[in-house]
Design a protein around this motif. Sequence first.
Motif, short mmCIF file in Angstrom:
data_model
loop_
_atom_site.label_atom_id
_atom_site.label_comp_id
_atom_site.label_asym_id
_atom_site.label_seq_id
_atom_site.Cartn_x
_atom_site.Cartn_y
_atom_site.Cartn_z
N ILE A 1 8.65 -10.92 3.32
CA ILE A 1 7.31 -11.48 3.14
C ILE A 1 7.39 -12.91 2.64
O ILE A 1 6.66 -13.79 3.10
CB ILE A 1 6.48 -10.61 2.17
N ARG A 2 8.30 -13.19 1.68
CA ARG A 2 8.42 -14.54 1.16
C ARG A 2 8.82 -15.52 2.27
O ARG A 2 8.32 -16.64 2.35
CB ARG A 2 9.44 -14.59 0.02
N GLU A 3 9.73 -15.11 3.16
CA GLU A 3 10.15 -15.97 4.26
C GLU A 3 8.99 -16.24 5.21
O GLU A 3 8.82 -17.36 5.72
CB GLU A 3 11.32 -15.35 5.00
N GLN B 1 -0.54 -3.93 -5.23
CA GLN B 1 0.74 -3.26 -5.49
C GLN B 1 0.60 -1.74 -5.42
O GLN B 1 1.50 -1.05 -4.93
CB GLN B 1 1.28 -3.69 -6.86
N MET B 2 -0.52 -1.24 -5.86
CA MET B 2 -0.77 0.21 -5.79
C MET B 2 -0.81 0.69 -4.35
O MET B 2 -0.21 1.71 -3.99
CB MET B 2 -2.07 0.55 -6.50
N LEU B 3 -1.50 -0.06 -3.50
CA LEU B 3 -1.59 0.32 -2.09
C LEU B 3 -0.23 0.24 -1.41
O LEU B 3 0.11 1.09 -0.58
CB LEU B 3 -2.59 -0.58 -1.38
N ARG B 4 0.55 -0.77 -1.76
CA ARG B 4 1.90 -0.88 -1.19
C ARG B 4 2.74 0.34 -1.54
O ARG B 4 3.51 0.84 -0.71
CB ARG B 4 2.60 -2.13 -1.72
N ALA B 5 2.60 0.79 -2.77
CA ALA B 5 3.41 1.93 -3.22
C ALA B 5 2.94 3.24 -2.59
O ALA B 5 3.76 4.09 -2.22
CB ALA B 5 3.34 2.03 -4.74
N GLN B 6 1.64 3.42 -2.44
CA GLN B 6 1.08 4.68 -1.96
C GLN B 6 1.05 4.79 -0.44
O GLN B 6 1.11 5.89 0.11
CB GLN B 6 -0.32 4.88 -2.53
N HIS B 7 0.95 3.64 0.23
CA HIS B 7 0.82 3.65 1.70
C HIS B 7 1.75 2.59 2.28
O HIS B 7 1.37 1.41 2.39
CB HIS B 7 -0.63 3.36 2.10
N PRO B 8 2.98 2.97 2.65
CA PRO B 8 3.93 2.00 3.22
C PRO B 8 3.37 1.24 4.42
O PRO B 8 3.75 0.08 4.66
CB PRO B 8 5.12 2.88 3.63
N VAL C 1 0.42 -6.01 6.38
CA VAL C 1 0.41 -7.37 5.82
C VAL C 1 1.42 -8.25 6.54
O VAL C 1 1.13 -9.41 6.88
CB VAL C 1 0.70 -7.32 4.30
N VAL C 2 2.61 -7.73 6.79
CA VAL C 2 3.63 -8.49 7.52
C VAL C 2 3.12 -8.83 8.92
O VAL C 2 3.29 -9.95 9.41
CB VAL C 2 4.95 -7.71 7.60
#
Length: 259
Positions: free
Chosen positions: A12-14, A146-153, A159-160
Amino acid sequence: MGQDDPEEDRVIRELIVAVSNLHQMESILTLTRISDGRNRDRRFNLFDLLSEPAQNAFSRAAKTRVLQDGQVVYHQDEPGQEMFRIVSGEIRLFFHHPDGRQLLFTTYKSGECFGLLSFLDGLPSQYGAEAYGEVTLQVLGQRQYQMLRAQHPIFHDAVVELLCRHIRGLTTFVVDARLDDFTQSLARRLLESARLDADGRQVVHQSQAELSLLFGVSRQTINKTLKQFEERGLVEVEYGAVVLTDIKGLRRARRRSMP
């Protein structure tokens, strides 16, 4: 960014760096004459990339914010603290140059997301955002993200994907800025912005003043080129709108400069 998956965060940073570099190129090019003009048709709609459970989780986590016409979402150079999804209405991004010039950089419509880059990299936004008409937004903060990232890959993947679409769109924008003349750019913008009205006509609901902001040129330049289009039977100019009367002819104008 979260620390649970360093490799995902690195990707993501790249992507953010790549998009930011393209934004820098845009800032120079758009001061001359043209807008992004890509017909996204919900191309940046996050929900198109999410499963139904992830969509529902996003809606539960996000706050709803209602804006009136002209109300500012965030200012240029303001650090990004939130990301936004448009439920209804339209958001416009403006770039203000130090010499006083203003450019209507692009617009986002219902379903689309914006503010993502500054939200992810924490750097100041390169553009200001404001409502055009009444707008309803879904607003997501860092903790909810961050919560959504953890719960729903799938949310991370979406986002990518959005960032990749930004890169593709901006790359095309830079190429067009280098290779198209103004007539071609305006023809493209009209073709990509037109929508069917109640009478079945293809109409661009933007005034000449708004088009001048989009392209960074004078209203006189817009008026002159539209008159050329009218003389060739390509368009009809109405108050606050442009009606496309010859789609094939405009496509030809898009491919080559008019004499």
